[in-house]
Each structure stands twice: as structure tokens, then as C-alpha cells.
Design a protein around this motif. Sequence first.
Motif, mmCIF file in Angstrom:
data_model
loop_
_atom_site.group_PDB
_atom_site.id
_atom_site.type_symbol
_atom_site.label_atom_id
_atom_site.label_comp_id
_atom_site.label_asym_id
_atom_site.label_seq_id
_atom_site.Cartn_x
_atom_site.Cartn_y
_atom_site.Cartn_z
ATOM 1 N N ASN A 129 0.683 -25.485 29.666
ATOM 2 C CA ASN A 129 0.726 -24.078 29.234
ATOM 3 C C ASN A 129 1.811 -23.856 28.184
ATOM 4 N N LEU A 130 2.925 -24.559 28.330
ATOM 5 C CA LEU A 130 4.050 -24.401 27.422
ATOM 6 C C LEU A 130 3.699 -24.841 25.998
ATOM 7 N N ILE A 131 2.909 -25.884 25.877
ATOM 8 C CA ILE A 131 2.624 -26.428 24.541
ATOM 9 C C ILE A 131 1.221 -26.108 24.021
ATOM 10 N N LYS A 132 0.475 -25.280 24.741
ATOM 11 C CA LYS A 132 -0.931 -25.052 24.377
ATOM 12 C C LYS A 132 -1.112 -24.517 22.958
ATOM 13 N N ASP A 133 -0.140 -23.746 22.447
ATOM 14 C CA ASP A 133 -0.260 -23.193 21.101
ATOM 15 C C ASP A 133 0.485 -24.022 20.047
ATOM 16 N N LEU A 134 1.063 -25.124 20.465
ATOM 17 C CA LEU A 134 1.805 -25.982 19.538
ATOM 18 C C LEU A 134 0.994 -27.233 19.228
ATOM 19 N N ASN A 135 1.119 -27.710 18.033
ATOM 20 C CA ASN A 135 0.490 -28.965 17.652
ATOM 21 C C ASN A 135 1.547 -30.073 17.799
ATOM 22 N N ILE A 136 1.681 -30.593 19.008
ATOM 23 C CA ILE A 136 2.701 -31.609 19.273
ATOM 24 C C ILE A 136 2.245 -32.936 18.674
ATOM 25 N N GLU A 137 3.072 -33.474 17.788
ATOM 26 C CA GLU A 137 2.755 -34.732 17.122
ATOM 27 C C GLU A 137 3.405 -35.932 17.803
ATOM 28 N N LYS A 138 4.533 -35.668 18.443
ATOM 29 C CA LYS A 138 5.278 -36.779 19.022
ATOM 30 C C LYS A 138 6.160 -36.281 20.156
ATOM 31 N N ILE A 139 6.314 -37.130 21.171
ATOM 32 C CA ILE A 139 7.249 -36.884 22.276
ATOM 33 C C ILE A 139 8.189 -38.075 22.307
ATOM 34 N N SER A 140 9.476 -37.804 22.448
ATOM 35 C CA SER A 140 10.434 -38.910 22.538
ATOM 36 C C SER A 140 11.490 -38.587 23.586
ATOM 37 N N VAL A 141 12.141 -39.628 24.037
ATOM 38 C CA VAL A 141 13.218 -39.465 25.010
ATOM 39 C C VAL A 141 14.451 -40.169 24.462
ATOM 40 N N SER A 142 15.610 -39.628 24.745
ATOM 41 C CA SER A 142 16.860 -40.265 24.340
ATOM 42 C C SER A 142 17.087 -41.500 25.204
ATOM 43 N N LEU A 143 17.455 -42.592 24.562
ATOM 44 C CA LEU A 143 17.756 -43.799 25.329
ATOM 45 C C LEU A 143 19.006 -43.629 26.169
ATOM 46 N N TYR A 144 19.893 -42.737 25.749
ATOM 47 C CA TYR A 144 21.197 -42.624 26.381
ATOM 48 C C TYR A 144 21.306 -41.466 27.366
ATOM 49 N N GLU A 145 20.472 -40.486 27.214
ATOM 50 C CA GLU A 145 20.507 -39.305 28.068
ATOM 51 C C GLU A 145 19.098 -39.007 28.556
ATOM 52 N N ASP A 146 19.010 -38.165 29.534
ATOM 53 C CA ASP A 146 17.703 -37.752 30.047
ATOM 54 C C ASP A 146 17.260 -36.506 29.283
ATOM 55 N N GLU A 147 16.958 -36.687 27.990
ATOM 56 C CA GLU A 147 16.533 -35.588 27.128
ATOM 57 C C GLU A 147 15.186 -35.920 26.500
ATOM 58 N N ILE A 148 14.272 -34.969 26.586
ATOM 59 C CA ILE A 148 12.949 -35.137 25.993
ATOM 60 C C ILE A 148 12.850 -34.202 24.796
ATOM 61 N N ARG A 149 12.391 -34.762 23.677
ATOM 62 C CA ARG A 149 12.191 -33.973 22.472
ATOM 63 C C ARG A 149 10.717 -33.970 22.099
ATOM 64 N N LEU A 150 10.250 -32.816 21.620
ATOM 65 C CA LEU A 150 8.875 -32.654 21.158
ATOM 66 C C LEU A 150 8.919 -32.326 19.674
ATOM 67 N N TYR A 151 8.019 -32.935 18.919
ATOM 68 C CA TYR A 151 7.976 -32.741 17.475
ATOM 69 C C TYR A 151 6.659 -32.086 17.106
ATOM 70 N N SER A 152 6.770 -30.970 16.378
ATOM 71 C CA SER A 152 5.595 -30.220 15.928
ATOM 72 C C SER A 152 5.846 -29.788 14.494
ATOM 73 N N GLY A 153 5.143 -30.438 13.566
ATOM 74 C CA GLY A 153 5.362 -30.110 12.156
ATOM 75 C C GLY A 153 6.791 -30.399 11.768
ATOM 76 N N ASP A 154 7.454 -29.372 11.240
ATOM 77 C CA ASP A 154 8.849 -29.549 10.837
ATOM 78 C C ASP A 154 9.826 -29.043 11.896
ATOM 79 N N LYS A 155 9.339 -28.760 13.087
ATOM 80 C CA LYS A 155 10.197 -28.270 14.167
ATOM 81 C C LYS A 155 10.381 -29.339 15.244
ATOM 82 N N VAL A 156 11.583 -29.294 15.831
ATOM 83 C CA VAL A 156 11.912 -30.199 16.928
ATOM 84 C C VAL A 156 12.377 -29.334 18.097
ATOM 85 N N TYR A 157 11.820 -29.623 19.278
ATOM 86 C CA TYR A 157 12.161 -28.863 20.475
ATOM 87 C C TYR A 157 12.758 -29.799 21.523
ATOM 88 N N LEU A 158 13.778 -29.308 22.186
ATOM 89 C CA LEU A 158 14.329 -29.988 23.348
ATOM 90 C C LEU A 158 13.641 -29.378 24.559
#
Length: 170
Positions: A129-158
Motif C-alpha cells: 500500500n505504501l508504494i502502490k503509487d510509486l514507480n520503485i526502480e530499486k531497493i537496497s540495504v546498507s551493508l553496515y546498518e539496518d537501513e532500506i532505501r527505495l529508489y523511484s526516478g530521481d527520488k530516494v526514500y529511507l
Amino acid sequence: MPTCPDCGSIIMEGDPYCSHCGAHLSWSDDYGSRGDSRMSDYEENYFDDFTLNEKRREELLEKISKYYKVELEDLDVKDTYTEYIFLRKTPYYTLRIVATDQFGGTIGIKRDSISCDYRKLKENNDFKNLIKDLNIEKISVSLYEDEIRLYSGDKVYLLDTDNMKLIEEK
């Protein structure tokens, strides 16, 4: 009375192997005349080096575990080297890192051996539901921390997994 150089058990002179630990025994004139299991200087240095190498290996594995916040999960022993499989398991993803000792006296992470499994995250209804209106191109996780980032176009979301919210990064 001679003793086994590996385990120290009493052995019978001439036996091809130790009946206690199975070590192969070599009966040279020198060994027989000594009547004990004292190791040669070469053997002592070999075992000292082996002990130091084992200690160093354990230190390096512990360093990887702490640095990347992963646990050693499994070993894959090859002919001439070992691969160490580390995992970070979370409710939403599993990070897998493979390290190896094939590069000599150190343990290094193989460049192509870092992967994440995001199936649990992608199956979560709140996330869907959170990403239904976003065109998520990539999901990544930090190797050093428990952080997930989502990439949509020119925007990056934590991704705030506790509240299932996206925080736009500037």
C-alpha cells in the motif's frame, strides 16, 4: 614408551597409526631411538604457525561479523579454500555475504557475493500500500546498518520499517 605426537596417547612402536586418534605414525630410526613423541623444530613451528593462523582467522571472522552486523551461518569447504556464509536476518529481508580465505593469509568478501532477499518485504501488505503509487526502480540495504532505501526516478526514500513509512532523502 612412545606417545602419539597428535594426542599424547601411548602407542606401540611400529604401529602405522594411533589407535586413539587415528594419526598416521612415521617410524624413523631417529624417532625410535628417542623413545618419545617430541616434535622436530619444523613440526613445532608448523603447529605454532597453524595455531596463529587459526587465531587470526577467528579474529577476521569476528571482525566481519561485527562490522557488517551479520552472523556466520555456514561454511562451504572447497579443495583449497573455504567460503564463509554470513547472514543478517530481519523481518523484511535477508542479507547474505560470502567471504573467503582463498586470497592467502586474510579473509575477504567476494565482490559478487553480496545479495539481499526482499521477498518478505514485497509480500507485506502495508509495504504494498505504501508504494502502490510509486514507480520503485530499486531497493537496497546498507551493508553496515539496518537501513532500506527505495529508489523511484530521481527520488530516494529511507524506509522506516517500524512505522512502515517512507522518508524522502534530500
